[in-house]
Motif scaffolding. Structure first.
Motif, PDB file in Angstrom:
ATOM      1  N   THR A  36       0.849  -1.183   0.000  1.00 24.36           N
ATOM      2  CA  THR A  36       0.000   0.000   0.000  1.00 24.36           C
ATOM      3  C   THR A  36       0.883   1.230   0.000  1.00 24.36           C
ATOM      4  OG1 THR A  36      -1.703  -1.167   1.264  1.00 24.36           O
ATOM      5  CG2 THR A  36      -1.812   1.244   1.222  1.00 24.36           C
ATOM      6  N   LEU A  37       0.606   2.158  -0.898  1.00 24.05           N
ATOM      7  CA  LEU A  37       1.391   3.385  -0.953  1.00 24.05           C
ATOM      8  C   LEU A  37       1.053   4.277   0.231  1.00 24.05           C
ATOM      9  CD1 LEU A  37       3.378   5.188  -2.581  1.00 24.05           C
ATOM     10  CD2 LEU A  37       1.370   6.157  -3.716  1.00 24.05           C
ATOM     11  N   ILE A  38       2.072   4.674   0.994  1.00 23.94           N
ATOM     12  CA  ILE A  38       1.874   5.593   2.111  1.00 23.94           C
ATOM     13  C   ILE A  38       1.936   7.023   1.602  1.00 23.94           C
ATOM     14  CG2 ILE A  38       2.867   6.470   4.260  1.00 23.94           C
ATOM     15  CD1 ILE A  38       4.048   3.642   4.705  1.00 23.94           C
ATOM     16  N   ALA A  39       3.013   7.349   0.882  1.00 22.10           N
ATOM     17  CA  ALA A  39       3.201   8.729   0.445  1.00 22.10           C
ATOM     18  C   ALA A  39       4.294   8.795  -0.605  1.00 22.10           C
ATOM     19  CB  ALA A  39       3.571   9.618   1.628  1.00 22.10           C
ATOM     20  N   THR A  40       4.288   9.905  -1.310  1.00 23.74           N
ATOM     21  CA  THR A  40       5.360  10.256  -2.229  1.00 23.74           C
ATOM     22  C   THR A  40       6.245  11.270  -1.528  1.00 23.74           C
ATOM     23  OG1 THR A  40       3.879   9.943  -4.095  1.00 23.74           O
ATOM     24  CG2 THR A  40       5.887  11.206  -4.494  1.00 23.74           C
ATOM     25  N   ALA A  41       7.545  10.989  -1.502  1.00 25.58           N
ATOM     26  CA  ALA A  41       8.496  11.895  -0.852  1.00 25.58           C
ATOM     27  C   ALA A  41       8.952  12.925  -1.870  1.00 25.58           C
ATOM     28  CB  ALA A  41       9.691  11.105  -0.321  1.00 25.58           C
ATOM     29  N   ASN A  42       8.660  14.173  -1.628  1.00 21.25           N
ATOM     30  CA  ASN A  42       8.992  15.246  -2.551  1.00 21.25           C
ATOM     31  C   ASN A  42      10.238  15.971  -2.076  1.00 21.25           C
ATOM     32  OD1 ASN A  42       6.518  14.858  -4.109  1.00 21.25           O
ATOM     33  ND2 ASN A  42       5.467  15.761  -2.358  1.00 21.25           N
ATOM     34  N   GLN A  43      11.153  16.195  -3.000  1.00 19.30           N
ATOM     35  CA  GLN A  43      12.394  16.866  -2.633  1.00 19.30           C
ATOM     36  C   GLN A  43      12.129  18.350  -2.420  1.00 19.30           C
ATOM     37  OE1 GLN A  43      14.871  18.778  -4.832  1.00 19.30           O
ATOM     38  NE2 GLN A  43      16.179  18.999  -3.043  1.00 19.30           N
ATOM     39  N   GLY A  44      12.446  18.831  -1.247  1.00 23.30           N
ATOM     40  CA  GLY A  44      12.318  20.250  -0.959  1.00 23.30           C
ATOM     41  C   GLY A  44      10.929  20.711  -0.559  1.00 23.30           C
ATOM     42  N   SER A  45       9.993  19.797  -0.453  1.00 26.10           N
ATOM     43  CA  SER A  45       8.649  20.186  -0.012  1.00 26.10           C
ATOM     44  C   SER A  45       8.012  19.031   0.762  1.00 26.10           C
ATOM     45  CB  SER A  45       7.776  20.573  -1.209  1.00 26.10           C
ATOM     46  OG  SER A  45       7.576  19.471  -2.061  1.00 26.10           O
ATOM     47  N   GLU A  46       6.834  19.295   1.293  1.00 24.86           N
ATOM     48  CA  GLU A  46       6.166  18.286   2.118  1.00 24.86           C
ATOM     49  C   GLU A  46       5.762  17.084   1.263  1.00 24.86           C
ATOM     50  OE1 GLU A  46       3.610  19.897   5.391  1.00 24.86           O
ATOM     51  OE2 GLU A  46       2.067  18.780   4.297  1.00 24.86           O
ATOM     52  N   ALA A  47       5.782  15.928   1.890  1.00 24.32           N
ATOM     53  CA  ALA A  47       5.380  14.713   1.200  1.00 24.32           C
ATOM     54  C   ALA A  47       3.892  14.745   0.876  1.00 24.32           C
ATOM     55  CB  ALA A  47       5.706  13.501   2.065  1.00 24.32           C
ATOM     56  N   THR A  48       3.505  13.995  -0.138  1.00 30.96           N
ATOM     57  CA  THR A  48       2.100  13.870  -0.530  1.00 30.96           C
ATOM     58  C   THR A  48       1.592  12.532  -0.022  1.00 30.96           C
ATOM     59  OG1 THR A  48       2.553  15.130  -2.534  1.00 30.96           O
ATOM     60  CG2 THR A  48       0.473  13.938  -2.433  1.00 30.96           C
ATOM     61  N   TYR A  49       0.616  12.590   0.879  1.00 30.22           N
ATOM     62  CA  TYR A  49       0.131  11.388   1.549  1.00 30.22           C
ATOM     63  C   TYR A  49      -1.118  10.833   0.866  1.00 30.22           C
ATOM     64  CZ  TYR A  49       3.469  12.304   5.222  1.00 30.22           C
ATOM     65  OH  TYR A  49       4.642  12.498   5.906  1.00 30.22           O
ATOM     66  N   GLU A  50      -1.225   9.526   0.890  1.00 34.06           N
ATOM     67  CA  GLU A  50      -2.411   8.855   0.359  1.00 34.06           C
ATOM     68  C   GLU A  50      -3.486   8.796   1.449  1.00 34.06           C
ATOM     69  OE1 GLU A  50      -2.663   8.020  -2.919  1.00 34.06           O
ATOM     70  OE2 GLU A  50      -0.750   9.097  -2.950  1.00 34.06           O
ATOM     71  N   SER A  51      -4.673   8.484   1.000  1.00 35.35           N
ATOM     72  CA  SER A  51      -5.807   8.404   1.914  1.00 35.35           C
ATOM     73  C   SER A  51      -5.515   7.395   3.019  1.00 35.35           C
ATOM     74  CB  SER A  51      -7.053   7.991   1.131  1.00 35.35           C
ATOM     75  OG  SER A  51      -8.144   7.837   1.988  1.00 35.35           O
ATOM     76  N   GLY A  52      -5.768   7.800   4.253  1.00 38.01           N
ATOM     77  CA  GLY A  52      -5.553   6.907   5.389  1.00 38.01           C
ATOM     78  C   GLY A  52      -4.201   7.087   6.059  1.00 38.01           C
ATOM     79  N   PHE A  53      -3.339   7.913   5.513  1.00 39.86           N
ATOM     80  CA  PHE A  53      -2.007   8.144   6.083  1.00 39.86           C
ATOM     81  C   PHE A  53      -1.831   9.641   6.315  1.00 39.86           C
ATOM     82  CE2 PHE A  53      -0.514   3.886   5.602  1.00 39.86           C
ATOM     83  CZ  PHE A  53      -1.143   3.403   4.464  1.00 39.86           C
ATOM     84  N   VAL A  54      -1.268   9.997   7.483  1.00 40.22           N
ATOM     85  CA  VAL A  54      -1.120  11.404   7.833  1.00 40.22           C
ATOM     86  C   VAL A  54       0.308  11.699   8.258  1.00 40.22           C
ATOM     87  CG1 VAL A  54      -3.532  11.713   8.467  1.00 40.22           C
ATOM     88  CG2 VAL A  54      -1.882  10.979  10.211  1.00 40.22           C
ATOM     89  N   ILE A  55       0.662  12.976   8.114  1.00 36.10           N
ATOM     90  CA  ILE A  55       2.033  13.404   8.372  1.00 36.10           C
ATOM     91  C   ILE A  55       2.433  13.231   9.829  1.00 36.10           C
ATOM     92  CG2 ILE A  55       1.354  15.804   8.693  1.00 36.10           C
ATOM     93  CD1 ILE A  55       4.006  16.600   7.337  1.00 36.10           C
ATOM     94  N   ASP A  56       1.509  13.423  10.746  1.00 40.19           N
ATOM     95  CA  ASP A  56       1.857  13.300  12.164  1.00 40.19           C
ATOM     96  C   ASP A  56       2.279  11.884  12.516  1.00 40.19           C
ATOM     97  OD1 ASP A  56      -0.686  15.635  13.384  1.00 40.19           O
ATOM     98  OD2 ASP A  56       1.296  15.936  12.488  1.00 40.19           O
ATOM     99  N   LYS A  57       1.707  10.915  11.855  1.00 37.07           N
ATOM    100  CA  LYS A  57       2.012   9.512  12.132  1.00 37.07           C
ATOM    101  C   LYS A  57       3.223   9.034  11.326  1.00 37.07           C
ATOM    102  CE  LYS A  57       1.278   5.229  13.484  1.00 37.07           C
ATOM    103  NZ  LYS A  57       1.547   4.825  14.885  1.00 37.07           N
ATOM    104  N   PHE A  58       3.356   9.517  10.103  1.00 40.15           N
ATOM    105  CA  PHE A  58       4.417   9.067   9.202  1.00 40.15           C
ATOM    106  C   PHE A  58       5.161  10.263   8.602  1.00 40.15           C
ATOM    107  CE2 PHE A  58       3.336   4.649   9.250  1.00 40.15           C
ATOM    108  CZ  PHE A  58       1.961   4.573   9.324  1.00 40.15           C
TER     109      PHE A  58
END
Lengths: 119, 113
Positions: free
Chosen positions: A44-66
């Protein structure tokens, strides 16, 4: 093709603690991703890690947790915060780079994964 | 999201052909992939097929795509014991970041001598 390494390869952690997983690619890549593979489940994809900016999270995953960092084009970290036994999974990093042939598809390469057990 | 469906287990004898089947979810998926995962290792991209193709052959591997039925198969000719692994089917899907792979649960292939 890209070679991807992850550290640690496995860990056993206590609930309530956090673990940071590192992902290193041997060449510069445009896209880096973090996946989770729970026991007996598909990836399951959690997120895309973006260079120089905040990651893009998929539904069901949040920045505070991951929380995810990507300081440059070859490195990313994923932190699993305030862990519970439900977070026990294999966490995989992947990177996307153009195939060697003159094709238009993007090939995703995967790291060996980090096997996390939360007690 | 919807599930990519694969049979969970397949056992074949060395030298026989293996056929692993997959049903995917999105008829607009541009690319469909087969990945191989050996014990303790990461996922290795075996082959892929573009959605406007019906078949792709790559040495011992043959991929068949039936877009109407959203069915994908991987045939391994002359299967060897080293082919024993988990095989994942994946489709490309729109995600919050624009692109993601939606994986099946994997088919465990056991090749017996």
């Amino acid at each position: 093709s890209a070679v991807i390494s992850q550290k640690p390869s496995r860990d056993i952690c206590q609930r309530g603690t956090s673990l940071t997983i590192q992902c290193q690619v041997d060449s510069q890549v445009t896209m880096m991703f973090w996946y989770r593979q729970q026991p007996g489940q598909s990836l399951t994809l959690i997120a895309t890690a973006n260079q120089g900016s905040e990651a893009t999270y998929e539904s069901g995953f949040v920045i505070d947790k991951f929380p995810i960092s990507r300081p440059n084009l070859t490195f990313s970290t994923l932190t699993v915060s305030n862990m519970s036994p439900e977070d026990s999974s294999i966490y995989l990093c992947s990177a996307e780079g153009r195939g060697l042939a003159a094709s238009s598809y993007n090939e995703q390469f995967f790291g060996p994964g980090t096997r996390l057990t939360v007690l | 999201g919807e599930d990519v469906e694969q049979s969970l287990f397949l056992s074949v004898r060395e030298g026989d052909s293996s056929v692993i089947n997959c049903t995917y979810t999105d008829s607009s998926s541009t690319y469909l992939y087969w990945y191989k995962q050996e014990p303790g290792a990461g996922l290795q991209l075996l082959t892929y097929i573009f959605s406007n193709m019906d078949m792709k052959q790559d040495q011992r591997l043959t991929v068949l795509l039936n877009k109407k039925d959203k069915h994908l198969s991987l045939r391994i000719a002359d299967t060897q014991t080293g082919d024993s692994a988990i095989y994942f089917c994946a489709e490309s899907l729109r995600s919050n970041s624009g692109y993601a792979l939606n994986f099946g649960k994997g088919t465990s292939l056991l090749v017996t001598p």
